[in-house]
Write a protein that holds these residues in place. Structure first.
Motif, short mmCIF file in Angstrom:
data_model
loop_
_atom_site.label_atom_id
_atom_site.label_comp_id
_atom_site.label_asym_id
_atom_site.label_seq_id
_atom_site.Cartn_x
_atom_site.Cartn_y
_atom_site.Cartn_z
N VAL A 14 0.85 -1.17 0.00
CA VAL A 14 0.00 0.00 0.00
C VAL A 14 0.90 1.23 0.00
O VAL A 14 1.74 1.39 0.88
N ALA A 15 0.73 2.09 -1.00
CA ALA A 15 1.53 3.32 -1.07
C ALA A 15 1.06 4.30 0.00
O ALA A 15 -0.14 4.43 0.26
N THR A 16 2.01 4.97 0.64
CA THR A 16 1.68 6.01 1.61
C THR A 16 2.67 7.16 1.42
O THR A 16 3.82 6.94 1.04
N THR A 17 2.22 8.37 1.65
CA THR A 17 3.08 9.55 1.52
C THR A 17 3.60 9.93 2.88
O THR A 17 2.82 10.11 3.83
N GLU A 53 7.24 8.86 -1.27
CA GLU A 53 6.31 7.73 -1.33
C GLU A 53 7.01 6.52 -0.70
O GLU A 53 8.16 6.24 -1.00
N ALA A 54 6.30 5.84 0.16
CA ALA A 54 6.83 4.65 0.81
C ALA A 54 5.78 3.55 0.79
O ALA A 54 4.59 3.82 0.58
N PRO A 74 10.99 2.08 0.26
CA PRO A 74 10.54 2.85 -0.91
C PRO A 74 9.36 2.21 -1.64
O PRO A 74 9.18 1.01 -1.62
N TRP A 75 8.56 3.05 -2.29
CA TRP A 75 7.44 2.62 -3.11
C TRP A 75 7.82 2.87 -4.55
O TRP A 75 8.33 3.94 -4.85
N PRO A 76 7.60 2.02 -5.51
CA PRO A 76 7.14 0.66 -5.25
C PRO A 76 8.27 -0.18 -4.65
O PRO A 76 9.44 0.12 -4.82
N HIS A 77 7.87 -1.20 -3.94
CA HIS A 77 8.80 -2.07 -3.21
C HIS A 77 9.54 -2.94 -4.23
O HIS A 77 9.04 -3.96 -4.65
N LEU A 78 10.74 -2.49 -4.65
CA LEU A 78 11.51 -3.20 -5.69
C LEU A 78 12.88 -3.60 -5.17
O LEU A 78 13.40 -3.00 -4.24
N THR A 79 13.47 -4.56 -5.81
CA THR A 79 14.84 -4.96 -5.50
C THR A 79 15.59 -5.11 -6.82
O THR A 79 15.01 -5.49 -7.83
#
Length: 88
Positions: A14-17, A53-54, A74-79
């Motif tokens: 879920v994105a949150t600011t 954005e987190a 971080p958003w989007p949650h990437l690696t």
């Protein structure tokens, strides 16, 4: 070349600011937000506040008087991943 891939199911994230800055700015008491007469200037956030954005699902929060983010993912949650070196 480096690729990025989601580390979690996107539906679970879920994105949150997040807003960060001096307490008086976050509370709306900054000179950029109100005039000397106490009237609003129409500015939502002053220049002292930053936003990011987190991922609200994977970040960590604690609460006191305010809700604080103690670990922001971080958003989007990437690696980052590297491509396979195997030849076909």
């Amino acid at each position: 070349m480096t690729n990025t891939q989601p580390t979690a199911n996107p539906e679970s994230c879920v994105a949150t600011t997040l807003h960060s800055g001096p307490a008086d700015c976050l509370e709306g008491d900054c000179d950029e937000l109100v005039t000397e007469d106490g009237e609003p200037t129409g500015v939502t956030w002053c220049s002292h506040v930053t936003t990011q954005e987190a991922c609200g699902t994977h970040s960590e929060f604690t609460t006191d008087e305010w809700e604080y983010c103690t670990k922001a993912v971080p958003w989007p949650h990437l690696t980052a991943t590297t491509p396979s070196t195997e030849e076909s």
